[in-house]
Design a protein around this motif. Structure first.
Motif, PDB file in Angstrom:
ATOM      1  N   SER A 202      21.084 -80.992  11.996  1.00 19.08           N
ATOM      2  CA  SER A 202      20.579 -82.224  11.383  1.00 19.08           C
ATOM      3  C   SER A 202      21.070 -82.424   9.957  1.00 19.08           C
ATOM      4  CB  SER A 202      19.043 -82.225  11.402  1.00 19.08           C
ATOM      5  OG  SER A 202      18.531 -81.091  10.718  1.00 19.08           O
ATOM      6  N   LEU A 203      21.327 -81.342   9.227  1.00 21.47           N
ATOM      7  CA  LEU A 203      21.704 -81.457   7.814  1.00 21.47           C
ATOM      8  C   LEU A 203      23.073 -80.852   7.531  1.00 21.47           C
ATOM      9  CD1 LEU A 203      18.280 -80.440   6.199  1.00 21.47           C
ATOM     10  CD2 LEU A 203      19.175 -82.753   6.523  1.00 21.47           C
ATOM     11  N   GLY A 204      23.925 -80.767   8.562  1.00 17.72           N
ATOM     12  CA  GLY A 204      25.224 -80.124   8.386  1.00 17.72           C
ATOM     13  C   GLY A 204      26.080 -80.778   7.331  1.00 17.72           C
ATOM     14  N   SER A 205      26.139 -82.121   7.325  1.00 17.25           N
ATOM     15  CA  SER A 205      26.976 -82.822   6.348  1.00 17.25           C
ATOM     16  C   SER A 205      26.427 -82.669   4.935  1.00 17.25           C
ATOM     17  CB  SER A 205      27.064 -84.313   6.720  1.00 17.25           C
ATOM     18  OG  SER A 205      25.773 -84.895   6.764  1.00 17.25           O
ATOM     19  N   VAL A 206      25.106 -82.638   4.804  1.00 15.46           N
ATOM     20  CA  VAL A 206      24.502 -82.482   3.485  1.00 15.46           C
ATOM     21  C   VAL A 206      24.730 -81.071   2.939  1.00 15.46           C
ATOM     22  CG1 VAL A 206      22.323 -82.581   2.203  1.00 15.46           C
ATOM     23  CG2 VAL A 206      22.758 -84.212   4.050  1.00 15.46           C
ATOM     24  N   LEU A 207      24.727 -80.095   3.828  1.00 12.49           N
ATOM     25  CA  LEU A 207      24.853 -78.701   3.415  1.00 12.49           C
ATOM     26  C   LEU A 207      26.298 -78.215   3.355  1.00 12.49           C
ATOM     27  CD1 LEU A 207      21.932 -77.138   5.489  1.00 12.49           C
ATOM     28  CD2 LEU A 207      21.935 -77.759   3.078  1.00 12.49           C
ATOM     29  N   THR A 208      27.260 -79.123   3.497  1.00 12.92           N
ATOM     30  CA  THR A 208      28.671 -78.727   3.457  1.00 12.92           C
ATOM     31  C   THR A 208      29.029 -77.969   2.179  1.00 12.92           C
ATOM     32  OG1 THR A 208      29.313 -80.581   4.872  1.00 12.92           O
ATOM     33  CG2 THR A 208      31.041 -79.577   3.542  1.00 12.92           C
ATOM     34  N   PRO A 209      28.602 -78.419   0.975  1.00 12.53           N
ATOM     35  CA  PRO A 209      28.918 -77.623  -0.229  1.00 12.53           C
ATOM     36  C   PRO A 209      28.345 -76.207  -0.178  1.00 12.53           C
ATOM     37  CG  PRO A 209      28.150 -79.811  -0.836  1.00 12.53           C
ATOM     38  CD  PRO A 209      27.888 -79.663   0.624  1.00 12.53           C
ATOM     39  N   VAL A 210      27.175 -76.061   0.440  1.00 15.65           N
ATOM     40  CA  VAL A 210      26.572 -74.724   0.549  1.00 15.65           C
ATOM     41  C   VAL A 210      27.410 -73.842   1.461  1.00 15.65           C
ATOM     42  CG1 VAL A 210      24.505 -73.450   1.225  1.00 15.65           C
ATOM     43  CG2 VAL A 210      24.286 -75.696   0.138  1.00 15.65           C
ATOM     44  N   PHE A 211      27.838 -74.401   2.624  1.00 15.66           N
ATOM     45  CA  PHE A 211      28.688 -73.628   3.525  1.00 15.66           C
ATOM     46  C   PHE A 211      29.989 -73.231   2.833  1.00 15.66           C
ATOM     47  CE2 PHE A 211      26.640 -76.193   7.157  1.00 15.66           C
ATOM     48  CZ  PHE A 211      25.565 -75.331   7.170  1.00 15.66           C
ATOM     49  N   ALA A 212      30.598 -74.197   2.127  1.00 22.73           N
ATOM     50  CA  ALA A 212      31.841 -73.895   1.415  1.00 22.73           C
ATOM     51  C   ALA A 212      31.613 -72.834   0.348  1.00 22.73           C
ATOM     52  CB  ALA A 212      32.403 -75.170   0.786  1.00 22.73           C
ATOM     53  N   GLY A 213      30.495 -72.919  -0.370  1.00 21.28           N
ATOM     54  CA  GLY A 213      30.189 -71.920  -1.396  1.00 21.28           C
ATOM     55  C   GLY A 213      29.998 -70.538  -0.811  1.00 21.28           C
ATOM     56  N   ILE A 214      29.338 -70.443   0.353  1.00 19.52           N
ATOM     57  CA  ILE A 214      29.129 -69.145   0.997  1.00 19.52           C
ATOM     58  C   ILE A 214      30.462 -68.549   1.434  1.00 19.52           C
ATOM     59  CG2 ILE A 214      28.121 -68.006   3.009  1.00 19.52           C
ATOM     60  CD1 ILE A 214      25.802 -69.995   2.821  1.00 19.52           C
ATOM     61  N   VAL A 215      31.327 -69.388   2.028  1.00 15.17           N
ATOM     62  CA  VAL A 215      32.634 -68.904   2.484  1.00 15.17           C
ATOM     63  C   VAL A 215      33.463 -68.394   1.304  1.00 15.17           C
ATOM     64  CG1 VAL A 215      34.829 -69.607   3.501  1.00 15.17           C
ATOM     65  CG2 VAL A 215      32.682 -70.378   4.517  1.00 15.17           C
ATOM     66  N   ILE A 216      33.517 -69.178   0.230  1.00 15.12           N
ATOM     67  CA  ILE A 216      34.324 -68.781  -0.936  1.00 15.12           C
ATOM     68  C   ILE A 216      33.723 -67.545  -1.605  1.00 15.12           C
ATOM     69  CG2 ILE A 216      35.173 -69.545  -3.187  1.00 15.12           C
ATOM     70  CD1 ILE A 216      35.206 -72.381  -2.083  1.00 15.12           C
ATOM     71  N   ALA A 217      32.391 -67.447  -1.626  1.00 13.94           N
ATOM     72  CA  ALA A 217      31.763 -66.252  -2.194  1.00 13.94           C
ATOM     73  C   ALA A 217      32.139 -65.006  -1.398  1.00 13.94           C
ATOM     74  CB  ALA A 217      30.246 -66.435  -2.227  1.00 13.94           C
ATOM     75  N   PHE A 218      32.190 -65.123  -0.060  1.00 18.18           N
ATOM     76  CA  PHE A 218      32.656 -64.015   0.763  1.00 18.18           C
ATOM     77  C   PHE A 218      34.068 -63.604   0.355  1.00 18.18           C
ATOM     78  CE2 PHE A 218      29.431 -64.433   4.231  1.00 18.18           C
ATOM     79  CZ  PHE A 218      29.183 -63.081   4.378  1.00 18.18           C
ATOM     80  N   LEU A 219      34.901 -64.623   0.125  1.00 18.78           N
ATOM     81  CA  LEU A 219      36.297 -64.348  -0.216  1.00 18.78           C
ATOM     82  C   LEU A 219      36.422 -63.626  -1.557  1.00 18.78           C
ATOM     83  CD1 LEU A 219      37.946 -67.748   0.794  1.00 18.78           C
ATOM     84  CD2 LEU A 219      38.147 -65.576   1.989  1.00 18.78           C
ATOM     85  N   LEU A 220      35.620 -64.048  -2.517  1.00 19.95           N
ATOM     86  CA  LEU A 220      35.778 -63.560  -3.888  1.00 19.95           C
ATOM     87  C   LEU A 220      34.951 -62.318  -4.196  1.00 19.95           C
ATOM     88  CD1 LEU A 220      35.796 -66.978  -5.794  1.00 19.95           C
ATOM     89  CD2 LEU A 220      37.737 -65.621  -4.999  1.00 19.95           C
TER      90      LEU A 220
END
Length: 357
Positions: A34-52
């Motif tokens: 229901s909130l996937g589009s709204v939470l896109t920055p959060v998903f991107a932040g989690i992915v990049i945090a994993f990377l870094l």
């Protein structure tokens, strides 16, 4: 029937942890759906945090304080985003618009080549079939053109959203890296103290997801950069755009490589025809795909994802259809999550029954 259902519920939902875990999974699916589009920055932040996270740990090993390691890592992220926004994206946009403008010429050349097939192979294909294929292709291209016009009209709101993401994502990454232990501790305090099944799934998924995300992004960069350099050395038009497509194709296992072959070969054929340059392009592209599948992937993904190819394709189709790009990107970790749950749940329940007995 009711007895079988009651026995199944008692067996797999017979304790507090199992019920809570099931509720958390359902809540997570509903929230993302229901909130996937709204939470896109959060998903991107989690992915990049994993990377870094690996870079932060390396800086801490060199004696740098935690807050300084996180700050330096975040500043490097901002620098990469600025370079990409100012130098890479304008070139990609320019090549994309130029390629779209040359689509009619490419279609005309393709139509001429197709009309020669009935003369060379009259027993295999007829002129009527060629005309039907051209008409169908023209219809699809027309719909694609309308979609591109609609996207260009809506580009201003998308640009504003992109700018917001460029501000939000580095901030989220900074706090995810800085307060990782506090966030995980806060989430852990909300769960039961005795949670062996959750711990087993968490430990398995933590290693798998971290390995997968880092490996996949490195694979995208390596394949994309090598493809760009190879295409540029061959003199292929739109080398940066084609290299980007080849790099992004590795996100979709098995299917991506097959799909991206079409634009690369079409551009090469339109530019050179069936000459030596086209054959060299085919050879180089095949070598890149072979090295990616047989050398780079085994080297990057040290902890192999033990999933059948059919399961991987089904996961890509299902999660991609549900959540778009992020569903495709996380299709393998999500499939691994379901496998980890399916493996841990009966084991945990059997151990619970044994301890009760």
């Amino acid at each position: 029937m009711f007895k079988i259902l009651r026995n199944w519920i008692d067996r797999y939902l017979g304790n507090e942890e199992a019920v809570l875990f099931a509720m958390l999974l359902i809540a997570a699916v509903v929230i993302v759906w229901s909130l996937g589009s709204v939470l896109t920055p959060v998903f991107a932040g989690i992915v990049i945090a994993f990377l870094l996270q690996g870079l932060v740990d390396r800086l801490k090993d060199w004696g740098m304080p935690h807050w300084a390691s996180v700050t330096v890592t975040t500043l490097l992220l901002v620098l990469v985003l600025v370079i990409t926004l100012l130098f890479v994206l304008p070139v990609i946009w320019q090549q994309s618009t130029k390629l779209i403008g040359e689509v009619p010429a490419i279609l005309a050349e393709g139509q001429e080549q197709l009309m020669l097939l009935p003369q060379k192979y009259p027993q295999l294909i007829s002129e009527v079939q060629i005309n039907q294929m051209i008409e169908l292709a023209g219809h699809e291209i027309g719909q694609l053109g309308q979609s591109l016009v609609s996207m260009s009209v809506a580009s201003l709101p998308m640009l504003a959203t992109l700018l917001i993401y460029l501000i939000l994502v580095p901030i989220l990454v900074f706090f995810f890296l800085k307060d990782k232990d506090q966030i995980l501790g806060w989430l852990g305090n909300m769960l039961p103290a005795e949670r062996p099944m959750m711990r087993q799934v968490w430990h398995e998924m933590n290693a798998q997801v971290a390995n997968y995300v880092r490996g996949k992004v490195i694979e995208i960069l390596v394949v994309g950069v090598v493809s760009c350099i190879a295409f540029a050395l061959l003199g292929l038009k739109y080398a940066l755009l084609m290299g980007l497509l080849v790099g992004l194709s590795v996100v979709i296992p098995y299917i991506g490589a097959a799909l991206v072959t079409i634009p690369v070969m079409v551009v090469g054929f339109w530019q050179w025809g069936m000459g030596n340059e086209f054959y060299w392009l085919f050879v180089v592209y095949t070598v890149i795909q072979a090295l990616d599948g047989n050398v780079l992937v085994p080297l990057l993904f040290s902890e192999a994802v033990n999933l059948h190819p059919v399961a991987i394709i089904l996961a890509v189709l299902v999660f991609g259809g549900l959540w778009g790009f992020w569903g495709v990107f996380f299709a393998i970790p999500l499939a691994t999550l379901f496998k980890a749950i399916a493996s841990a749940w009966p084991v945990a329940m059997h151990k619970l029954e044994a301890s009760v007995d």
